[in-house]
Design an enzyme around this catalytic site. Sequence first.
Site, PDB file in Angstrom:
ATOM      1  N   GLY A  53       3.915  13.526   4.256  1.00 47.13           N
ATOM      2  CA  GLY A  53       3.635  12.657   5.392  1.00 47.13           C
ATOM      3  C   GLY A  53       2.237  12.134   5.210  1.00 47.13           C
ATOM      4  O   GLY A  53       2.005  11.234   4.411  1.00 47.13           O
ATOM      5  N   SER A  54       1.289  12.740   5.899  1.00 46.43           N
ATOM      6  CA  SER A  54      -0.080  12.245   5.845  1.00 46.43           C
ATOM      7  C   SER A  54      -0.995  13.143   5.014  1.00 46.43           C
ATOM      8  O   SER A  54      -2.196  12.950   5.013  1.00 46.43           O
ATOM      9  CB  SER A  54      -0.645  12.151   7.267  1.00 46.43           C
ATOM     10  OG  SER A  54       0.224  11.395   8.070  1.00 46.43           O
ATOM     11  N   GLU A  92       2.316   4.087  10.297  1.00 44.98           N
ATOM     12  CA  GLU A  92       0.886   4.175   9.986  1.00 44.98           C
ATOM     13  C   GLU A  92       0.294   5.448  10.596  1.00 44.98           C
ATOM     14  O   GLU A  92      -0.816   5.429  11.122  1.00 44.98           O
ATOM     15  CB  GLU A  92       0.177   2.934  10.547  1.00 44.98           C
ATOM     16  CG  GLU A  92      -0.953   2.403   9.695  1.00 44.98           C
ATOM     17  CD  GLU A  92      -0.452   1.776   8.429  1.00 44.98           C
ATOM     18  OE1 GLU A  92       0.103   0.680   8.482  1.00 44.98           O
ATOM     19  OE2 GLU A  92      -0.637   2.391   7.372  1.00 44.98           O
ATOM     20  N   GLN A 129       8.581  -5.890  46.133  1.00 36.04           N
ATOM     21  CA  GLN A 129       7.439  -5.056  45.764  1.00 36.04           C
ATOM     22  C   GLN A 129       7.710  -4.173  44.552  1.00 36.04           C
ATOM     23  O   GLN A 129       6.837  -3.967  43.716  1.00 36.04           O
ATOM     24  CB  GLN A 129       7.028  -4.173  46.942  1.00 36.04           C
ATOM     25  CG  GLN A 129       6.006  -4.867  47.821  1.00 36.04           C
ATOM     26  CD  GLN A 129       5.425  -3.944  48.868  1.00 36.04           C
ATOM     27  OE1 GLN A 129       5.979  -2.893  49.156  1.00 36.04           O
ATOM     28  NE2 GLN A 129       4.321  -4.347  49.440  1.00 36.04           N
ATOM     29  N   PRO A 179       8.655  10.994  -0.447  1.00 28.95           N
ATOM     30  CA  PRO A 179       9.720  11.702   0.284  1.00 28.95           C
ATOM     31  C   PRO A 179       9.255  13.074   0.790  1.00 28.95           C
ATOM     32  O   PRO A 179       9.650  13.516   1.859  1.00 28.95           O
ATOM     33  CB  PRO A 179      10.838  11.841  -0.759  1.00 28.95           C
ATOM     34  CG  PRO A 179      10.623  10.681  -1.676  1.00 28.95           C
ATOM     35  CD  PRO A 179       9.146  10.465  -1.735  1.00 28.95           C
ATOM     36  N   PHE A 209       9.202   4.371   2.134  1.00 26.04           N
ATOM     37  CA  PHE A 209       8.903   3.455   3.264  1.00 26.04           C
ATOM     38  C   PHE A 209       7.754   2.500   2.925  1.00 26.04           C
ATOM     39  O   PHE A 209       6.783   2.384   3.687  1.00 26.04           O
ATOM     40  CB  PHE A 209       8.514   4.244   4.530  1.00 26.04           C
ATOM     41  CG  PHE A 209       9.520   5.245   5.005  1.00 26.04           C
ATOM     42  CD1 PHE A 209      10.879   4.989   4.899  1.00 26.04           C
ATOM     43  CD2 PHE A 209       9.119   6.439   5.589  1.00 26.04           C
ATOM     44  CE1 PHE A 209      11.814   5.914   5.360  1.00 26.04           C
ATOM     45  CE2 PHE A 209      10.043   7.360   6.057  1.00 26.04           C
ATOM     46  CZ  PHE A 209      11.388   7.102   5.928  1.00 26.04           C
ATOM     47  N   ILE A 210       7.845   1.835   1.793  1.00 28.71           N
ATOM     48  CA  ILE A 210       6.743   0.967   1.367  1.00 28.71           C
ATOM     49  C   ILE A 210       7.033  -0.474   1.789  1.00 28.71           C
ATOM     50  O   ILE A 210       8.018  -1.077   1.347  1.00 28.71           O
ATOM     51  CB  ILE A 210       6.515   1.057  -0.163  1.00 28.71           C
ATOM     52  CG1 ILE A 210       6.310   2.531  -0.577  1.00 28.71           C
ATOM     53  CG2 ILE A 210       5.338   0.180  -0.576  1.00 28.71           C
ATOM     54  CD1 ILE A 210       5.205   3.265   0.172  1.00 28.71           C
ATOM     55  N   PHE A 265       0.880  -1.168   0.000  1.00 27.39           N
ATOM     56  CA  PHE A 265       0.000   0.000   0.000  1.00 27.39           C
ATOM     57  C   PHE A 265       0.912   1.211   0.000  1.00 27.39           C
ATOM     58  O   PHE A 265       1.671   1.417   0.952  1.00 27.39           O
ATOM     59  CB  PHE A 265      -0.878  -0.038   1.256  1.00 27.39           C
ATOM     60  CG  PHE A 265      -1.974   0.978   1.311  1.00 27.39           C
ATOM     61  CD1 PHE A 265      -3.210   0.727   0.727  1.00 27.39           C
ATOM     62  CD2 PHE A 265      -1.782   2.184   1.979  1.00 27.39           C
ATOM     63  CE1 PHE A 265      -4.247   1.658   0.810  1.00 27.39           C
ATOM     64  CE2 PHE A 265      -2.813   3.115   2.064  1.00 27.39           C
ATOM     65  CZ  PHE A 265      -4.045   2.850   1.476  1.00 27.39           C
ATOM     66  N   ALA A 266       0.886   1.986  -1.106  1.00 27.08           N
ATOM     67  CA  ALA A 266       1.913   3.014  -1.272  1.00 27.08           C
ATOM     68  C   ALA A 266       1.305   4.402  -1.365  1.00 27.08           C
ATOM     69  O   ALA A 266       0.782   4.793  -2.412  1.00 27.08           O
ATOM     70  CB  ALA A 266       2.747   2.707  -2.518  1.00 27.08           C
TER      71      ALA A 266
END
Lengths: 379, 251
Positions: A130-131, A362, A275, A127, A155-156, A122-123
Amino acid sequence: MEFNLSKEQSLIQQMAREFAEKSIAPVAKQIDEESKIPEEILAGMAELELFGIPFSEEYGGADGGYDGYVLVMEQIAKVSGGIAMTMAAHTLGLGAISAFGTEEQKKKYMVPGCKGKHIVSFAFTEPGTGSDPKQLSSTAKRDGDYYILNGTKRFISNANFPGAMVVFAKETETGEVTAFILDKLSPGYSISEPWEKIGMHGGQLLDVYMKDVKVPVENLLGKIGQGFPVLLLGIALGKIGTSTAALGGTLAAFEEAVKYAREKTHRGQPIAKFQAIQLKIADLAIKYETARWLCYRLGCLANNIKDPAAFAAEAALVKAYCGDNVVDAARIAVDVHGSYGLMRDYTIERVYRDAIIGPEIEGVADMQKMIVAGSILKK
Amino acid sequence: MNIVVAMKQIPDLQQIRIRNRKPVFDDVPMTLGAIDKNALEVGVSIKESQGGKVTVLSAGNEDLEDTIKEALAAGADEALLVIDDALAVAGSDVIAMVLAAAVKKMEAAELIIFGEGSGDNYSGQVGSRVAAILDWPQVGYASSLELNGNMLRAARSLEDGEEIVEVTLPAVVTVISGINEPRIPSVTQILKAGKKPKEVLEPEDLGLQIPAEAQVLSLSNLAPESERKQVVLKSVDELVQALKNENVIGR
């Protein structure tokens, strides 16, 4: 309210635990050191139908639901974060095809994926992004019966395995973010060496270079401009995997700490008698139980998603919690081990390195919290 | 070939907690005995190589209907269950009587496979008793089996060696845990287990009455306490000598 597993769910959990302990655990250190999952492990997972647990039998799946998937993921992740990562990314890709794919696409790409002949990717990330889908720079230009894809993805997971890749690019005519199914390893597709990362070794992240990759028009996933909904649901489904991978890490931290506390002696008695150690064990139990029920519930919710945005908020909440939680749990478990916890001879050292991946992949933890807050404050 | 594998429902031993030196069975899920799973694997392997079907046979309380899914997931084709609360506490003789009556009711069973002993009480009696009631030959401690027509060749693992025997079917075989490594069922095998044919009988259907009271009461199941001698040794030689003195080695 029912908090018990059915007999079938117990058996699925037991099956995954048995496979993880008998087949994966003996090579977990090797996977960590070589950053490669042995072929026979992948074959064993395929035989047990672990590559298509939540998907319909019609498309090669096991019809075990996402609840079955979380039970398996937890046990696999407990012994190998790298295998869990591979499985999570694969299931995420298949989840997107299952939700948005045509009948032909599902038959063509899901069947080999669910059977473990292909490992799916899932790509989205690039670079420079981000999201944020608006920052996407990969392009898809229509040319007759094909789209020509160009761009770099970062980062795939699983990019080095043959199979389908759900890829996002801007369709040049409309400028809209659109999803496509690309056959990995087709002409114009190339990959980097795997990134050398801190943990979850064996789960490989690579950069993908698309240079005039031809994707048939029928491989459009959803519609032109529907990239965002595909991304939203895909990523939300992906968080089931990453959250449960973190849950498995939390369980590993918990069990390793308990084992060490019982075995290690100080002045003639196990350190479990002290303890200070007991409080840490209690903290670990709390961390495990809270993460466990969040993940199990998320799996059940995923079986019947009515409102993808509401589900995405649920998934973000679980991911935010479980990602941070596993880091805390691993740290506590290292503390129980003292200096020994830093040594490669001890499993907790790997569990700690795997854990730190949790909050970052993720979607980072802060981004998850923004999704959660947004879902509350926008009402 | 019609193969019957007899299996016993027992509490999941890994989940039993000990309180006040007694096992606590509350909320402990039921499972099938470990060696019983070896027996099932034998049956399924024979079926795969020779054809036929595997029927799993069991007697116990109503939990059995759920527990038996484990066997159906692991390759049994169908189940024949005799269910009565009293069977959960019945002794080996009663269980053997029930199982033998059930076998007589089935169509031409040719081979009945048992684990050498159950995972809880390990009396190791039921297989032999069933063979006696049916008047079939019995092979115990089987560590490997080879089937040629209706002739079964078995290796028996004995204390001081291995014995090879041949027996004509129908027969009862009890197997040891080392005979195989039971397979792990896949996700769909587990999910479809509940849909396989299952016949549920009551003892009355077999013309049997089961005594309601347990015939065997467990008074204690603690391991015998042994006193440690706490001998301090300073070298391996001393250890060897001490073991010799105790007649542990060098007899």
